[in-house]
Design a protein around this motif. Sequence first.
Motif, PDB file in Angstrom:
ATOM      1  N   PRO A  14     -21.718  43.457  42.191  1.00  0.00           N
ATOM      2  CA  PRO A  14     -21.287  43.741  41.051  1.00  0.00           C
ATOM      3  C   PRO A  14     -20.189  44.808  41.161  1.00  0.00           C
ATOM      4  O   PRO A  14     -20.255  45.881  41.689  1.00  0.00           O
ATOM      5  N   LEU A  15     -18.966  44.770  40.163  1.00  0.00           N
ATOM      6  CA  LEU A  15     -18.138  45.564  40.254  1.00  0.00           C
ATOM      7  C   LEU A  15     -18.519  46.698  39.331  1.00  0.00           C
ATOM      8  O   LEU A  15     -19.015  46.687  38.166  1.00  0.00           O
ATOM      9  N   VAL A  19     -13.422  40.388  46.171  1.00  0.00           N
ATOM     10  CA  VAL A  19     -14.811  40.577  46.352  1.00  0.00           C
ATOM     11  C   VAL A  19     -15.861  39.291  46.601  1.00  0.00           C
ATOM     12  O   VAL A  19     -16.454  39.132  47.439  1.00  0.00           O
ATOM     13  N   ALA A  20     -15.186  38.273  45.934  1.00  0.00           N
ATOM     14  CA  ALA A  20     -15.872  36.861  45.876  1.00  0.00           C
ATOM     15  C   ALA A  20     -15.789  36.316  47.082  1.00  0.00           C
ATOM     16  O   ALA A  20     -16.336  35.753  47.933  1.00  0.00           O
ATOM     17  N   ALA A  35     -10.643  46.802  36.318  1.00  0.00           N
ATOM     18  CA  ALA A  35      -9.392  46.307  36.919  1.00  0.00           C
ATOM     19  C   ALA A  35      -9.566  45.027  37.486  1.00  0.00           C
ATOM     20  O   ALA A  35      -8.942  44.497  38.439  1.00  0.00           O
ATOM     21  N   SER A  36     -10.767  44.442  37.156  1.00  0.00           N
ATOM     22  CA  SER A  36     -11.415  43.096  38.058  1.00  0.00           C
ATOM     23  C   SER A  36     -10.366  42.082  38.097  1.00  0.00           C
ATOM     24  O   SER A  36     -10.307  41.122  38.864  1.00  0.00           O
ATOM     25  N   LEU A  77      -4.372  38.367  45.581  1.00  0.00           N
ATOM     26  CA  LEU A  77      -5.715  37.995  44.733  1.00  0.00           C
ATOM     27  C   LEU A  77      -6.017  38.970  43.795  1.00  0.00           C
ATOM     28  O   LEU A  77      -5.671  40.167  44.162  1.00  0.00           O
ATOM     29  N   THR A  78      -6.680  38.705  42.839  1.00  0.00           N
ATOM     30  CA  THR A  78      -7.497  39.896  41.960  1.00  0.00           C
ATOM     31  C   THR A  78      -8.418  40.517  42.756  1.00  0.00           C
ATOM     32  O   THR A  78      -8.838  40.169  43.649  1.00  0.00           O
TER      33      THR A  78
END
Length: 283
Positions: free
Chosen positions: A108-109, A95-96, A116-117, A89-90
């Motif tokens: 939030p990133l 995070v999600a 790099a999200s 996964l990305t």
Amino acid sequence: MSAVVVARGLTRRFGDFTAVDDVTFDVRPGEVVGLLGANGAGKTTTLRMLLGLLAPTSGTASLLGATPDRQTRRRLGYVPQGLGLYTELTVRQNVAFSAQAYAVPALPLEGALADASERLVRDLPLGLQRQLAFVAALQHAPEVLVLDEPTSGVEPLASARLWDRIRAEAERGAGVLVTTHSMEEARQCDRLLLMADARLVGTGSETDLVAGTSAVAVVTDAWTEAFEALTRAGELVTLDGRSVRVVDRDPAVVERVLQDAGVTARVTRVPATLEERMAALSA
């Protein structure tokens, strides 16, 4: 305040091998406790028992006042050595997913992670993966943070930022238990626990842990010859730049070894460092 992590006589055996032997300590809200020890000392096995991921052979573990289980683990943030990320996964998807698992909005990133999200985690350098694992562990404002070598492979500036966040989480009231090989990081902890050969051999400050251990400083222009002679003699030798030090030894013995090797040096007893105390215990 009641302790959020409690170990009482924790012991874990694998057949005839004892990985953790009668370990007792606790972690209270708002403090950062560092668990130190060489590889194989039993740190990770201790963490796994405290989290309920591994059953103790004897002794008890308590997490947030209860036996560790899925419910209590929902109230902690954990960064294992293996990071626990989904590499296919990305960054944003990891995070999600973590936020969704705890039914909270995703944090939030920022910085390099934001840049790099949309990259797959498998394509990220190790340091950035560790930063992501840390963010994922904080999604739900955990009451306990358990961090197993969280900054290994992270460049110094990013490591310092992670430690700023660790201190902020403690100030928020979280109890933090962290393993580390970095002595600089150990000095940022409120209290230290030192493990060797599966047992807890010291607790307290750095000064408390090195009490009773000394070193011998060897001052000589022939530092290479001194190092080689002392190593051949079976001494526990360390180097700090070109400064040769011998751990936990009588200066007279060190001086005799150097004289026999034809090395002229000034030999003095000095206080040991925490690194030298750990080396002595692991020898």
